[in-house]
Design a protein around this motif. Sequence first.
Motif, short mmCIF file in Angstrom:
data_model
loop_
_atom_site.label_atom_id
_atom_site.label_comp_id
_atom_site.label_asym_id
_atom_site.label_seq_id
_atom_site.Cartn_x
_atom_site.Cartn_y
_atom_site.Cartn_z
N GLU A 16 0.67 -6.61 -2.70
CA GLU A 16 -0.44 -7.04 -1.68
C GLU A 16 -0.40 -8.63 -1.14
O GLU A 16 -0.38 -9.81 -2.38
CB GLU A 16 -1.70 -6.84 -2.40
N GLU A 17 -0.11 -8.42 0.25
CA GLU A 17 -0.62 -9.78 0.51
C GLU A 17 -1.94 -10.38 0.42
O GLU A 17 -3.25 -9.52 1.52
CB GLU A 17 0.46 -10.44 1.93
N ARG A 18 -1.87 -11.07 -0.06
CA ARG A 18 -3.75 -11.89 0.35
C ARG A 18 -3.20 -13.65 1.36
O ARG A 18 -3.05 -14.34 0.23
CB ARG A 18 -4.31 -11.70 -1.56
N THR A 19 -3.91 -13.92 1.96
CA THR A 19 -4.40 -15.60 2.36
C THR A 19 -5.57 -16.05 2.05
O THR A 19 -6.59 -14.79 2.78
CB THR A 19 -3.95 -15.87 4.12
N ASP A 20 -5.62 -16.35 1.81
CA ASP A 20 -6.82 -17.44 1.49
C ASP A 20 -7.39 -18.96 1.82
O ASP A 20 -6.68 -19.61 1.99
CB ASP A 20 -7.55 -17.59 0.25
N GLU A 21 -8.67 -18.64 2.58
CA GLU A 21 -8.94 -20.16 3.00
C GLU A 21 -9.42 -21.10 1.72
O GLU A 21 -10.46 -20.56 2.07
CB GLU A 21 -9.34 -20.89 4.34
#
Length: 52
Positions: A16-21
């Motif tokens: 699962e690809e997850r991007t956070d800022e």
Amino acid sequence: METEAVPVERVRLETEERTDEATVRGDVRKKRIETDVSDETGVADETGQSDR
């Protein structure tokens, strides 16, 4: 001549690809590294800039 049947296990993996800022705060340190390499070599300095 003999033939041997060997079971094979197949595994599938899904990621699962997850991007956070996030905003981070704190002190940033800058370090300068001195080297013994001559400027005539054309090697990039610590900022990534080439002297050629």
